[in-house]
Design a protein around this motif. Structure first.
Motif, PDB file in Angstrom:
ATOM      1  N   GLN A  85      26.779  42.394  62.292  1.00  0.00           N
ATOM      2  CA  GLN A  85      26.333  43.440  61.386  1.00  0.00           C
ATOM      3  C   GLN A  85      27.151  43.444  60.106  1.00  0.00           C
ATOM      4  O   GLN A  85      26.613  43.573  59.010  1.00  0.00           O
ATOM      5  N   ASP A  86      28.459  43.285  60.229  1.00  0.00           N
ATOM      6  CA  ASP A  86      29.321  43.253  59.042  1.00  0.00           C
ATOM      7  C   ASP A  86      28.998  42.056  58.166  1.00  0.00           C
ATOM      8  O   ASP A  86      29.029  42.135  56.938  1.00  0.00           O
ATOM      9  N   ARG A  87      28.700  40.914  58.797  1.00  0.00           N
ATOM     10  CA  ARG A  87      28.408  39.713  58.026  1.00  0.00           C
ATOM     11  C   ARG A  87      27.138  39.874  57.209  1.00  0.00           C
ATOM     12  O   ARG A  87      27.031  39.375  56.093  1.00  0.00           O
ATOM     13  N   LEU A  88      26.153  40.542  57.772  1.00  0.00           N
ATOM     14  CA  LEU A  88      24.915  40.782  57.022  1.00  0.00           C
ATOM     15  C   LEU A  88      25.215  41.535  55.739  1.00  0.00           C
ATOM     16  O   LEU A  88      24.761  41.154  54.655  1.00  0.00           O
ATOM     17  N   LEU A  89      25.988  42.600  55.840  1.00  0.00           N
ATOM     18  CA  LEU A  89      26.280  43.422  54.668  1.00  0.00           C
ATOM     19  C   LEU A  89      27.067  42.622  53.629  1.00  0.00           C
ATOM     20  O   LEU A  89      26.782  42.695  52.430  1.00  0.00           O
ATOM     21  N   ARG A  90      28.048  41.833  54.072  1.00  0.00           N
ATOM     22  CA  ARG A  90      28.829  41.019  53.134  1.00  0.00           C
ATOM     23  C   ARG A  90      27.936  40.015  52.411  1.00  0.00           C
ATOM     24  O   ARG A  90      28.058  39.812  51.199  1.00  0.00           O
ATOM     25  N   ALA A  91      27.057  39.351  53.161  1.00  0.00           N
ATOM     26  CA  ALA A  91      26.164  38.364  52.544  1.00  0.00           C
ATOM     27  C   ALA A  91      25.230  39.035  51.551  1.00  0.00           C
ATOM     28  O   ALA A  91      24.979  38.523  50.463  1.00  0.00           O
ATOM     29  N   LEU A  92      24.718  40.201  51.917  1.00  0.00           N
ATOM     30  CA  LEU A  92      23.822  40.946  51.031  1.00  0.00           C
ATOM     31  C   LEU A  92      24.520  41.297  49.726  1.00  0.00           C
ATOM     32  O   LEU A  92      23.979  41.103  48.634  1.00  0.00           O
ATOM     33  N   LEU A  93      25.744  41.800  49.830  1.00  0.00           N
ATOM     34  CA  LEU A  93      26.485  42.190  48.632  1.00  0.00           C
ATOM     35  C   LEU A  93      26.806  40.978  47.762  1.00  0.00           C
ATOM     36  O   LEU A  93      26.785  41.058  46.532  1.00  0.00           O
ATOM     37  N   LEU A  94      27.108  39.844  48.389  1.00  0.00           N
ATOM     38  CA  LEU A  94      27.395  38.646  47.606  1.00  0.00           C
ATOM     39  C   LEU A  94      26.157  38.172  46.853  1.00  0.00           C
ATOM     40  O   LEU A  94      26.238  37.766  45.692  1.00  0.00           O
ATOM     41  N   ILE A  95      25.010  38.212  47.514  1.00  0.00           N
ATOM     42  CA  ILE A  95      23.778  37.811  46.845  1.00  0.00           C
ATOM     43  C   ILE A  95      23.504  38.718  45.652  1.00  0.00           C
ATOM     44  O   ILE A  95      23.115  38.268  44.574  1.00  0.00           O
ATOM     45  N   VAL A  96      23.738  40.026  45.832  1.00  0.00           N
ATOM     46  CA  VAL A  96      23.525  40.976  44.739  1.00  0.00           C
ATOM     47  C   VAL A  96      24.443  40.652  43.566  1.00  0.00           C
ATOM     48  O   VAL A  96      24.033  40.691  42.402  1.00  0.00           O
ATOM     49  N   GLU A  97      25.704  40.322  43.862  1.00  0.00           N
ATOM     50  CA  GLU A  97      26.652  40.022  42.798  1.00  0.00           C
ATOM     51  C   GLU A  97      26.286  38.747  42.045  1.00  0.00           C
ATOM     52  O   GLU A  97      26.658  38.566  40.891  1.00  0.00           O
ATOM     53  N   LEU A  98      25.540  37.848  42.705  1.00  0.00           N
ATOM     54  CA  LEU A  98      25.251  36.549  42.103  1.00  0.00           C
ATOM     55  C   LEU A  98      23.835  36.440  41.526  1.00  0.00           C
ATOM     56  O   LEU A  98      23.442  35.355  41.099  1.00  0.00           O
ATOM     57  N   VAL A  99      23.088  37.535  41.505  1.00  0.00           N
ATOM     58  CA  VAL A  99      21.693  37.430  41.072  1.00  0.00           C
ATOM     59  C   VAL A  99      21.550  36.980  39.624  1.00  0.00           C
ATOM     60  O   VAL A  99      20.504  36.441  39.244  1.00  0.00           O
ATOM     61  N   ASP A 100      22.568  37.185  38.796  1.00  0.00           N
ATOM     62  CA  ASP A 100      22.480  36.726  37.412  1.00  0.00           C
ATOM     63  C   ASP A 100      23.338  35.478  37.177  1.00  0.00           C
ATOM     64  O   ASP A 100      23.654  35.125  36.047  1.00  0.00           O
ATOM     65  N   ASP A 101      23.698  34.793  38.272  1.00  0.00           N
ATOM     66  CA  ASP A 101      24.493  33.563  38.201  1.00  0.00           C
ATOM     67  C   ASP A 101      23.794  32.514  39.066  1.00  0.00           C
ATOM     68  O   ASP A 101      24.201  32.243  40.195  1.00  0.00           O
ATOM     69  N   PRO A 102      22.695  31.919  38.565  1.00  0.00           N
ATOM     70  CA  PRO A 102      21.841  31.063  39.395  1.00  0.00           C
ATOM     71  C   PRO A 102      22.556  29.931  40.123  1.00  0.00           C
ATOM     72  O   PRO A 102      22.272  29.672  41.287  1.00  0.00           O
ATOM     73  N   GLN A 103      23.492  29.255  39.446  1.00  0.00           N
ATOM     74  CA  GLN A 103      24.103  28.102  40.088  1.00  0.00           C
ATOM     75  C   GLN A 103      24.974  28.504  41.272  1.00  0.00           C
ATOM     76  O   GLN A 103      24.907  27.904  42.342  1.00  0.00           O
ATOM     77  N   HIS A 104      25.789  29.561  41.089  1.00  0.00           N
ATOM     78  CA  HIS A 104      26.624  30.006  42.203  1.00  0.00           C
ATOM     79  C   HIS A 104      25.774  30.636  43.309  1.00  0.00           C
ATOM     80  O   HIS A 104      26.105  30.518  44.492  1.00  0.00           O
ATOM     81  N   LEU A 105      24.683  31.287  42.934  1.00  0.00           N
ATOM     82  CA  LEU A 105      23.772  31.824  43.936  1.00  0.00           C
ATOM     83  C   LEU A 105      23.179  30.679  44.765  1.00  0.00           C
ATOM     84  O   LEU A 105      23.083  30.767  45.992  1.00  0.00           O
ATOM     85  N   ALA A 106      22.808  29.598  44.089  1.00  0.00           N
ATOM     86  CA  ALA A 106      22.241  28.449  44.789  1.00  0.00           C
ATOM     87  C   ALA A 106      23.250  27.840  45.752  1.00  0.00           C
ATOM     88  O   ALA A 106      22.924  27.501  46.898  1.00  0.00           O
ATOM     89  N   GLU A 107      24.493  27.684  45.303  1.00  0.00           N
ATOM     90  CA  GLU A 107      25.528  27.095  46.153  1.00  0.00           C
ATOM     91  C   GLU A 107      25.794  27.971  47.377  1.00  0.00           C
ATOM     92  O   GLU A 107      25.899  27.478  48.509  1.00  0.00           O
ATOM     93  N   PHE A 108      25.908  29.290  47.146  1.00  0.00           N
ATOM     94  CA  PHE A 108      26.186  30.204  48.244  1.00  0.00           C
ATOM     95  C   PHE A 108      25.049  30.197  49.261  1.00  0.00           C
ATOM     96  O   PHE A 108      25.271  30.094  50.475  1.00  0.00           O
TER      97      PHE A 108
END
Length: 412
Positions: A85-108
């Motif tokens: 459950q904790d991992r889901l929230l962390r991954a969600l928050l990371l995706i949100v932080e990277l939505v305007d950074d396409p290359q890092h979003l792609a890598e993650f």
């Protein structure tokens, strides 16, 4: 692949993911302006802010919704979902932080997709997860969940899911989802720590400094991440240093129950921590507790890579007993004079090596022209990073455990 949000006021928000081009360097997304507009990014983050007060309830609601609507996927998850459950929230928050950074979003997302193969994830699962994620956000976001915000989230999730699925499909063409490994060595070390050596059933490609997820027979499907304590060896064995933490099901099983001959499973290696031999800067490495494992592997990898970048290695420990690796490190330094090793042991009255480690680091500086590699307890990493930053080291030269945030390092 398309995903839909829940219907709201007669409207259904839909979005088609952008084209993902796959190159030798990995997935390539469009430029920021072609991916999401500034308005969409702002809407996505406004929803994140709206659900933040409910962070503890959000994962539970998501999984309850997922298992109710798609009961067949329950078998992909462990019996106990607390860490998941904790991992889901962390991954969600990371995706949100990277939505305007396409290359890092792609890598993650590509790494996430490759790693999810070990769970048995297939293409169809992304639609189910997307549907239940959007339902969860709508449930908690209140007025922030408008049709326009829903459409923005659909676009963002489509992009993440497309990259994850593409990466998983590509990865399946040249390596397995999991590696089966036999425990070939088990040695109790200081206190509640054990040194566990495994050999995989087929070659396991990784580099020193990466981390690996492990699944054990005592807690099936409960994957935990550990860092190898060595760079690749000719005999293919991998050694992990595992501390039995209070309440840690997997760590306690590995330390207290595992024996030679037991079987475990390994997921794909993750992380990009590596000392680049072509960079001219000197290097300072700081390790505390079991953080010595990835740092030792990192230094061994530098030797294998032919790097001769000067390395100052600082090791912090609570007791002399915990410095059982010190002789091996000194021998490594003797064979390679560009490596220097220093140890900081806790004061008997404080039982905390943190102050001694910081003092030793400060006394042997300055480090502003070095690259720094940090591994150990989160509090140690933050304290060391703060000291190095105050000494003038740029933030981009600080490399550390990806599960630790340095957001507050520059705050007083």
């Amino acid at each position: 692949m398309k995903f839909r949000s829940l219907q709201r006021d007669g409207e259904v928000a839909t979005a088609t993911p952008p084209t993902v081009e796959w190159t030798a360097a990995g997935p390539q997304l469009p430029e920021p302006g072609q991916l999401l507009t500034r308005r969409q990014v702002a809407l996505i983050r406004s929803v994140r802010e709206a659900v933040e007060p409910c962070a503890a309830d959000l994962p539970r609601f998501f999984y309850a919704t997922l298992f109710e609507r798609y009961p067949d996927v329950r078998d992909l998850f462990p019996a106990q979902l607390d860490v998941q459950q904790d991992r889901l929230l962390r991954a969600l928050l990371l995706i949100v932080e990277l939505v305007d950074d396409p290359q890092h979003l792609a890598e993650f997302c590509a790494n996430l997709g490759r790693d999810h193969r070990k769970f048995g994830t297939v293409t169809e699962h992304y639609a189910a997860v997307g549907e239940c994620l959007l339902a969860t956000l709508e449930h908690f976001a209140g007025p922030a969940w408008t049709p326009e915000a829903a459409a923005a989230w659909v676009a963002a999730y489509n992009t993440a899911a497309q990259v994850m699925d593409s990466a998983a499909i590509e990865d399946a063409q040249h390596r397995p989802a999991v590696w089966h490994a036999t425990v070939v060595g088990h040695r109790r070390r200081a206190g509640d720590l054990a040194e566990i050596t495994v050999r995989t059933d087929q070659p396991y490609p990784y580099t020193g400094g990466q981390f690996i997820s492990m699944d054990t027979p005592w807690w099936p499907k409960t994957w935990r991440y550990y860092s190898p304590a060595n760079a690749p060896r000719p005999d293919g064995t991998i050694t992990f240093q595992v501390r039995a933490v209070t309440g840690g099901r997997v760590s306690n099983a590995l330390v207290r129950r595992a024996t030679v001959g037991d079987m475990v499973r390994l997921g794909p290696p993750l992380g990009e921590l590596r000392i680049d031999p072509t960079v001219p800067h000197k290097v300072v490495c700081v390790a505390g507790g079991t953080g010595l494992a990835p740092i030792r592997a990192l230094v061994e990898q530098a030797v294998l890579d032919g790097s001769q970048r000067p390395i100052d290695l600082f090791v912090g420990a609570r007791t002399l007993e915990e410095l059982y690796d010190l002789d091996d490190l000194y021998q490594l330094a003797q064979r390679h004079p560009w490596i220097a090793v220093r140890a900081a042991v806790a004061d008997e009255q404080t039982a905390d090596s943190g102050d001694q480690l910081l003092t030793a680091l400060a006394q042997n500086g300055p480090w502003l022209h070095h690259d720094a590699y940090l591994a150990g307890p989160a509090s140690m990493i933050v304290s060391v990073a703060r000291l190095l930053r105050r000494g003038g080291m740029p933030l981009e030269r600080l490399y550390h455990d990806p599960f630790v945030s340095l957001d507050e390092v520059d705050q007083p």
